[in-house]
Design a protein around this motif. Structure first.
Motif, PDB file in Angstrom:
ATOM      1  N   ASN A   1       0.665  -2.119   3.869  1.00 55.63           N
ATOM      2  CA  ASN A   1       0.529  -1.047   3.459  1.00 55.63           C
ATOM      3  C   ASN A   1       2.091  -1.046   3.606  1.00 55.63           C
ATOM      4  O   ASN A   1       3.384  -0.254   2.623  1.00 55.63           O
ATOM      5  CB  ASN A   1       0.148   0.348   3.831  1.00 55.63           C
ATOM      6  CG  ASN A   1      -1.901  -0.467   3.183  1.00 55.63           C
ATOM      7  OD1 ASN A   1      -1.613  -0.385   2.074  1.00 55.63           O
ATOM      8  ND2 ASN A   1      -2.646   0.796   3.156  1.00 55.63           N
ATOM      9  N   TYR A   2       3.007  -0.911   5.053  1.00 55.73           N
ATOM     10  CA  TYR A   2       3.648  -0.868   5.325  1.00 55.73           C
ATOM     11  C   TYR A   2       4.951  -1.457   4.522  1.00 55.73           C
ATOM     12  O   TYR A   2       5.718  -0.818   4.144  1.00 55.73           O
ATOM     13  CB  TYR A   2       4.005  -1.413   6.823  1.00 55.73           C
ATOM     14  CG  TYR A   2       5.343  -1.147   7.836  1.00 55.73           C
ATOM     15  CD1 TYR A   2       6.059   0.490   7.510  1.00 55.73           C
ATOM     16  CD2 TYR A   2       6.856  -1.750   7.797  1.00 55.73           C
ATOM     17  CE1 TYR A   2       6.946   0.028   8.653  1.00 55.73           C
ATOM     18  CE2 TYR A   2       7.624  -1.903   7.887  1.00 55.73           C
ATOM     19  CZ  TYR A   2       8.040  -0.389   8.380  1.00 55.73           C
ATOM     20  OH  TYR A   2       9.007  -0.184   9.753  1.00 55.73           O
ATOM     21  N   PHE A   3       4.624  -3.169   4.332  1.00 60.74           N
ATOM     22  CA  PHE A   3       5.435  -3.911   3.860  1.00 60.74           C
ATOM     23  C   PHE A   3       6.137  -2.846   1.896  1.00 60.74           C
ATOM     24  O   PHE A   3       6.856  -3.338   1.289  1.00 60.74           O
ATOM     25  CB  PHE A   3       5.054  -5.549   3.350  1.00 60.74           C
ATOM     26  CG  PHE A   3       5.844  -6.226   2.512  1.00 60.74           C
ATOM     27  CD1 PHE A   3       6.916  -6.812   3.177  1.00 60.74           C
ATOM     28  CD2 PHE A   3       6.319  -6.488   1.489  1.00 60.74           C
ATOM     29  CE1 PHE A   3       7.671  -7.431   3.163  1.00 60.74           C
ATOM     30  CE2 PHE A   3       6.361  -7.437   0.708  1.00 60.74           C
ATOM     31  CZ  PHE A   3       7.780  -8.121   1.433  1.00 60.74           C
ATOM     32  N   ASN A   4       4.590  -2.541   1.204  1.00 57.37           N
ATOM     33  CA  ASN A   4       4.123  -2.082   0.208  1.00 57.37           C
ATOM     34  C   ASN A   4       5.121  -0.398  -0.078  1.00 57.37           C
ATOM     35  O   ASN A   4       6.218  -0.983  -0.394  1.00 57.37           O
ATOM     36  CB  ASN A   4       2.884  -1.761  -0.329  1.00 57.37           C
ATOM     37  CG  ASN A   4       2.835  -1.170  -1.755  1.00 57.37           C
ATOM     38  OD1 ASN A   4       3.809  -2.165  -2.657  1.00 57.37           O
ATOM     39  ND2 ASN A   4       2.874  -0.029  -2.304  1.00 57.37           N
ATOM     40  N   ASP A   5       5.264   0.263   1.122  1.00 57.51           N
ATOM     41  CA  ASP A   5       6.055   1.385   0.682  1.00 57.51           C
ATOM     42  C   ASP A   5       7.713   1.112   1.341  1.00 57.51           C
ATOM     43  O   ASP A   5       8.125   2.202   1.020  1.00 57.51           O
ATOM     44  CB  ASP A   5       5.237   2.190   1.714  1.00 57.51           C
ATOM     45  CG  ASP A   5       3.553   2.213   2.227  1.00 57.51           C
ATOM     46  OD1 ASP A   5       3.315   2.416   0.534  1.00 57.51           O
ATOM     47  OD2 ASP A   5       2.974   3.236   2.448  1.00 57.51           O
TER      48      ASP A   5
ATOM     49  N   GLU B   1       0.344  -2.408 -10.031  1.00 56.28           N
ATOM     50  CA  GLU B   1       0.914  -1.590  -9.747  1.00 56.28           C
ATOM     51  C   GLU B   1       2.300  -1.835 -10.130  1.00 56.28           C
ATOM     52  O   GLU B   1       3.034  -0.763 -11.147  1.00 56.28           O
ATOM     53  CB  GLU B   1       1.622  -0.446  -8.309  1.00 56.28           C
ATOM     54  CG  GLU B   1       0.567   0.482  -7.490  1.00 56.28           C
ATOM     55  CD  GLU B   1       0.878   0.541  -6.817  1.00 56.28           C
ATOM     56  OE1 GLU B   1       0.018   1.722  -5.677  1.00 56.28           O
ATOM     57  OE2 GLU B   1       1.844   0.891  -5.807  1.00 56.28           O
ATOM     58  N   SER B   2       2.738  -2.859  -9.571  1.00 57.24           N
ATOM     59  CA  SER B   2       3.849  -3.847 -10.453  1.00 57.24           C
ATOM     60  C   SER B   2       4.016  -4.297 -11.644  1.00 57.24           C
ATOM     61  O   SER B   2       5.048  -3.544 -12.722  1.00 57.24           O
ATOM     62  CB  SER B   2       4.098  -5.077  -9.439  1.00 57.24           C
ATOM     63  OG  SER B   2       4.609  -4.602  -8.099  1.00 57.24           O
TER      64      SER B   2
ATOM     65  N   VAL C   1       8.739  -1.104  -3.183  1.00 56.65           N
ATOM     66  CA  VAL C   1       8.897   0.544  -3.272  1.00 56.65           C
ATOM     67  C   VAL C   1      10.771   0.227  -3.866  1.00 56.65           C
ATOM     68  O   VAL C   1      11.532   0.279  -4.793  1.00 56.65           O
ATOM     69  CB  VAL C   1       8.977   1.543  -2.857  1.00 56.65           C
ATOM     70  CG1 VAL C   1       9.259   2.794  -3.779  1.00 56.65           C
ATOM     71  CG2 VAL C   1       6.901   1.720  -2.764  1.00 56.65           C
ATOM     72  N   LYS C   2      11.482  -0.702  -2.966  1.00 53.79           N
ATOM     73  CA  LYS C   2      12.167  -0.829  -3.147  1.00 53.79           C
ATOM     74  C   LYS C   2      13.184  -1.462  -3.667  1.00 53.79           C
ATOM     75  O   LYS C   2      13.708  -1.887  -4.751  1.00 53.79           O
ATOM     76  CB  LYS C   2      13.216  -0.646  -1.477  1.00 53.79           C
ATOM     77  CG  LYS C   2      14.677  -0.474  -1.021  1.00 53.79           C
ATOM     78  CD  LYS C   2      14.712  -1.093   0.417  1.00 53.79           C
ATOM     79  CE  LYS C   2      16.042  -1.774   0.284  1.00 53.79           C
ATOM     80  NZ  LYS C   2      16.283  -2.167   1.745  1.00 53.79           N
ATOM     81  N   LYS C   3      12.136  -2.280  -3.474  1.00 56.86           N
ATOM     82  CA  LYS C   3      13.317  -3.517  -4.487  1.00 56.86           C
ATOM     83  C   LYS C   3      12.755  -3.526  -5.607  1.00 56.86           C
ATOM     84  O   LYS C   3      13.778  -3.827  -6.698  1.00 56.86           O
ATOM     85  CB  LYS C   3      12.317  -4.808  -3.961  1.00 56.86           C
ATOM     86  CG  LYS C   3      12.653  -6.193  -3.015  1.00 56.86           C
ATOM     87  CD  LYS C   3      11.288  -7.207  -3.099  1.00 56.86           C
ATOM     88  CE  LYS C   3      12.334  -7.747  -1.573  1.00 56.86           C
ATOM     89  NZ  LYS C   3      11.316  -9.233  -1.840  1.00 56.86           N
ATOM     90  N   ARG C   4      11.699  -2.837  -6.120  1.00 54.17           N
ATOM     91  CA  ARG C   4      11.352  -2.059  -7.655  1.00 54.17           C
ATOM     92  C   ARG C   4      12.191  -0.873  -7.926  1.00 54.17           C
ATOM     93  O   ARG C   4      12.085  -0.815  -9.254  1.00 54.17           O
ATOM     94  CB  ARG C   4      10.020  -1.557  -7.747  1.00 54.17           C
ATOM     95  CG  ARG C   4       9.116  -2.475  -8.830  1.00 54.17           C
ATOM     96  CD  ARG C   4       7.699  -1.977  -8.244  1.00 54.17           C
ATOM     97  NE  ARG C   4       6.986  -1.334  -7.163  1.00 54.17           N
ATOM     98  CZ  ARG C   4       6.186  -0.837  -7.113  1.00 54.17           C
ATOM     99  NH1 ARG C   4       5.275  -1.796  -6.912  1.00 54.17           N
ATOM    100  NH2 ARG C   4       5.858  -0.182  -6.624  1.00 54.17           N
TER     101      ARG C   4
END
Lengths: 201, 201
Positions: free
Chosen positions: A63-67, A134-135, A71-74
């Protein structure tokens, strides 16, 4: 936040960030809690204050990596000041820069854990699938907008094209990690942008 | 081969096959020698008669899997009684059948270990890279023949197109394993065969 809860928050973040650093290279099963504690200097008892179990730690890392990272990479894909096709290009350029910066090590934690854990844990699989979906949805939305503006061929279903591009990029990242050079990613982007997305159909 | 050496050979094969079964789902690091011994009923001392170390066991598993599974899976690509484009189709159809048979578990041992070990061991990485390069070369040869026969668009460099198709398939297998359905693979093959490889260029 009082001083104590700020410290607690910072210890927890330290553990999560150390966990990411180790897990992105070694995987979930091969990451020992002891190694995370040694890296952070946090005592073992404290670890279990923050996380009930290694599984809970792994899920919070995801979750931390995703948030914070995914999210930043996207972001380039969602930058509405830029045309949809250019957004895709920017996303891909940024991806190559990232992988070169990491000397073709690591890859993406979400993809790595998906591969490692999909057969091992339904809890991990379900969360990783949600993030993957999501991606794909964000890719599909960018493609749909590009089709509306005639920048991207309309013969494709936007959801299917998103899945296709997503798969080719994921495969290319894996190959780059194995070859320790970004050539497979460059080849995939070259074919995607210079041929595939220029098709008249 | 005398009776004793035949038994030795069969014990070794048992160990390799049990190793593959476990490693394809759990990965290299998470596979314990004890689990392999329990599955086969081979005593611990005998294991070290056949293999110097876990690393040696892992490398022999990779070679055994390559010689017996990968080479067999690649056969449709080399079947010269069939046209090159049809060979690609047959390979892909067979891949879907295999993955459905495994209920979208496992994936390909070579891809799984490539992902897991590329940052962990140069010995593994080099061998896995060789096997990956062999597969790409066989794809490229099939594509080159298809281009000669005007079955596959000639605008692509055959080596680059092989890398592209290879990456999209690898990514799709990963997604199928995560989603536990073959939809991503079917989407990738649909776009590859019904659009991409039909391009006029």
């Amino acid at each position: 936040m009082g001083r104590t809860s700020a410290t607690k928050e910072s210890t927890k973040l330290q553990l999560l960030e150390a966990g990411i650093d180790i897990m992105i290279e070694k995987g979930y099963n091969n990451t020992g809690i002891m190694e995370v504690l040694q890296k952070t200097g946090v005592p073992k008892g404290s670890f279990y204050y923050y996380f009930d179990s290694k599984e809970e730690f792994g899920l919070q890392i995801i979750n931390y990596f995703n948030d914070n990272i995914v999210v930043k990479k996207r972001k380039p894909l969602e930058d509405k000041t830029v045309s949809p096709l250019q957004r895709l290009r920017n996303y891909c350029d940024e991806l190559i820069r990232n992988i070169e910066q990491n000397e073709c090590r690591k890859g993406c934690l979400i993809d790595n854990l998906s591969q490692e854990m999909a057969d091992q844990s339904e809890v991990f699989r379900n969360r990783l699938k949600e993030i993957g979906d999501e991606s794909t949805a964000i890719f599909a939305e960018c493609i749909r907008e590009g089709q509306e503006l005639n920048e991207i061929p309309k013969c494709y279903d936007s959801q299917e094209l998103a899945e296709f591009i997503n798969c080719s990029i994921k495969g290319a990242i894996g190959r780059a990690k194995l070859l320790k050079n970004t050539e497979p990613i460059k080849v995939v982007f070259h074919i995607l942008f210079d041929f595939f997305l220029k098709t008249n159909c």
